[in-house]
Design an enzyme around this catalytic site. Structure first.
Site, PDB file in Angstrom:
ATOM      1  N   CYS A   1       1.055  -1.431   0.275  1.00  0.00           N
ATOM      2  CA  CYS A   1       0.298   0.124  -0.266  1.00  0.00           C
ATOM      3  C   CYS A   1       0.739   1.116  -0.055  1.00  0.00           C
ATOM      4  CB  CYS A   1      -1.213   0.064   0.659  1.00  0.00           C
ATOM      5  SG  CYS A   1      -2.472   1.019   1.147  1.00  0.00           S
TER       6      CYS A   1
ATOM      7  N   HIS B   1      -3.575  -5.100   0.417  1.00  0.00           N
ATOM      8  CA  HIS B   1      -2.283  -5.296   1.860  1.00  0.00           C
ATOM      9  C   HIS B   1      -3.049  -7.508   2.108  1.00  0.00           C
ATOM     10  CE1 HIS B   1      -2.753  -1.531   4.605  1.00  0.00           C
ATOM     11  NE2 HIS B   1      -3.347  -1.515   3.355  1.00  0.00           N
TER      12      HIS B   1
ATOM     13  N   GLU C   1      -0.884  -9.474   3.422  1.00  0.00           N
ATOM     14  CA  GLU C   1      -0.963  -9.893   4.730  1.00  0.00           C
ATOM     15  C   GLU C   1      -1.692 -10.329   5.683  1.00  0.00           C
ATOM     16  OE1 GLU C   1      -1.077  -4.874   6.080  1.00  0.00           O
ATOM     17  OE2 GLU C   1      -0.383  -7.016   4.341  1.00  0.00           O
TER      18      GLU C   1
END
Length: 533
Positions: free
Chosen positions: A380, A506, A508
């Site tokens: 990001c 994102h 993750e």
């Protein structure tokens, strides 16, 4: 009829209620049950989206765009199921809904009260989360005795009569402190905590005791006597090297079997944890270590980048190496220079964030990685930093400023998204949740995912400006992922670099201990090649 397990906490916060709930969810799912986990937070904020990371840690985003407490990240990683806005309930959200109904005349002019209106709304949220699931595990945030949590405790107390005693379990997580001077573990705080819970009208069925030392049987018997719980319903949750040992520890004590028996569920006797145990074994026996720099602005608080840290660890274990994550404040790079701060680093990751503070340090880190062949992963804002650096120093674009907020810059390289320009509120207004992305065949991203269409979660207002696409491609940037419906750039790479990949989303949030995210996996693999030739 769904079964309901309510997890409360006592004595102090941060005992591990979320990990206890997530661990039980993982065990029950492996028993063949359809499980969902719900977080009920007593704060007045409508959601976690506007909270300072220094106070509350990261904001975890679900696929449907809910900005939630970080515990939902634990739940998703442990039970390996996508959760939604139905899995987070806040006092702010409940009161907002009740007030909206009152303004609309839904209560027929009656006096609106905590009981029954607020408590009923909480119960309806619990029942929504139960739809289609065999078991719903609900964690009540905060600590028993907190004034803001009382409506939630009253709501779960009432659930007993609403769905029946055989369908409810109350699990209380508490602390058994060790007093150094006396050399003893003390049960009195647990007794007081359970008494407070009973005063509210809830008798716990199970007590999970957080402790640094094992509990002897006589101590369990003492807790059982004073808390009106059978001694076989008292479990220890010892401090562990990793949270992923907790499900194994609780299973070996018979925690999941007891829960299943109390709820009258049928199950297979044998539980296969071989893959989980193999993961723990790989974690305990790494071959070498890689050091990764995490360049952020909230690095003094580990929970600020919790999912990123977890994803890096998942990837390292999959690659058979240990990992040392060096948190570096971006402003430190601004003061001392990237070459000095990042010397010896074998991988650089710049995570998401907001605002211009520390941005120059992140840009410098991206440039250091680009020029020195160090694997770089931008998430990001990390993509924005890399694009600005390349625009400035290779494409020589004058409007590659570091302040995204500067309205005076004509055609900035990173600019606010078109549909965000008219937004006049702070909370819940960004591009949030899951969106599809088409990958360019032959790119590193395509090789990592092994397919041409993916879906990833977003949380941002700014994007790479397509106006400069051709000039940046001429400078070596390769656009390898697109959200085709809106022509938004999702992934950029420098393919002449050993590994330089930046994403607008994102990733993750989708990493799992037994199934690391493909991009994190390959980022660590590239860092391993640099560090351990």
């Amino acid at each position: 009829m769904s079964k309901f397990i309510f997890v409360t906490g006592g004595v102090v916060s941060s005992l591990g209620k979320g990990i206890t709930a997530a661990s039980l969810g993982a065990l029950l799912k492996r028993r063949g049950f359809k499980v969902s986990v719900l977080k009920m937070d007593p704060y007045i904020n409508v959601d976690a989206g506007t909270m300072n990371p220094f106070q509350h840690g990261e904001v975890f985003v679900t696929d449907d765009g809910a900005e939630t407490d970080l515990d939902l990240g634990h739940y998703e990683r442990f039970i390996d199921e996508w959760l939604s806005s139905d899995n987070i309930v806040t006092a702010g959200g409940i009161y907002s809904e009740v007030i909206s109904k009152e303004r609309a005349g839904r209560y027929n002019g009656g006096t609106v009260q905590i009981i029954p209106h607020v408590t009923n709304e909480i119960q309806e949220s619990i029942l929504r989360a139960a739809s289609g699931n065999d078991v719903v595990i609900s964690e009540i945030g905060g600590t028993v005795g907190d004034i803001e949590g009382l409506p939630f405790l009253e709501a779960i107390r009432q659930m007993l009569s609403r769905v029946g005693r055989s369908n409810v379990i109350y699990c209380h997580v508490t602390l058994i402190p060790y007093i150094e001077a006396a050399g003893e573990l003390k049960t009195k705080p647990t007794q007081h905590s359970v008494n407070e819970l009973r005063r509210i009208g809830i008798q716990p069925d199970i007590i999970v005791c957080r402790s640094r030392l094992p509990l002897k049987q006589d101590m369990k018997d003492k807790i059982a006597l004073f808390c009106s719980v059978s001694s076989d319903s008292i479990f220890e949750a010892l401090d562990e090297e990793t949270i992923y040992r907790v499900p194994v520890s609780l299973h070996r004590q018979g925690f999941d079997k007891l829960v299943i028996a109390k709820l009258g569920l049928r199950y297979e006797e044998k539980l296969d944890l071989d893959d989980w145990l193999n993961y723990l074994d790989m974690m305990a026996h790494p071959e070498g270590e890689v050091e990764i720099a995490l360049i952020g602005k909230y690095t003094s608080i580990k929970d600020s980048y919790l999912s990123v840290n977890e994803a890096l660890n998942h990837a390292a274990i999959h690659n058979g190496v240990g990992i040392s994550i060096r948190p570096i404040e971006a402003e430190e790079i601004e003061k001392r220079g990237a070459a000095e701060v990042l010397d010896g680093i074998r991988g650089i990751l710049v995570p998401g964030g907001f605002g211009s503070r520390g941005m120059e340090g992140k840009i410098a880190a991206a440039g250091y990685a680009r020029m020195n062949g160090i694997p770089y992963f931008g998430l990001c804002l990390g993509l924005h930093a890399a694009v600005i650096e390349l625009a400035r120093n290779v494409a020589m674009i004058a409007s590659a400023n570091s302040s995204e907020m500067d309205p005076g810059t004509p055609n900035p390289v990173v600019h606010i998204m078109e549909d965000q320009k008219t937004v006049d509120r702070i909370g819940g207004t960004m591009r949030l949740g899951g969106y599809p992305c088409r990958l360019k065949e032959g790119s590193r991203a395509y090789e990592s995912y092994g397919r041409d269409m993916i879906r990833e979660r977003h949380r941002h207002r700014y994007e790479f400006n397509n106006y400069y696409r051709e000039r940046l491609e001429a400078a070596g940037l390769c656009i390898t992922g697109m959200y085709e419906e809106k022509n938004l750039i999702e992934i950029v790479e420098i393919q002449s670099h050993p590994w330089f990949v930046c994403v607008q989303f994102h990733p993750e949030f989708l990493s799992r201990p037994l199934r690391p995210h493909p991009l994190f996996r390959d980022f660590i693999a590239s860092a391993k090649r640099v560090a351990l030739p």
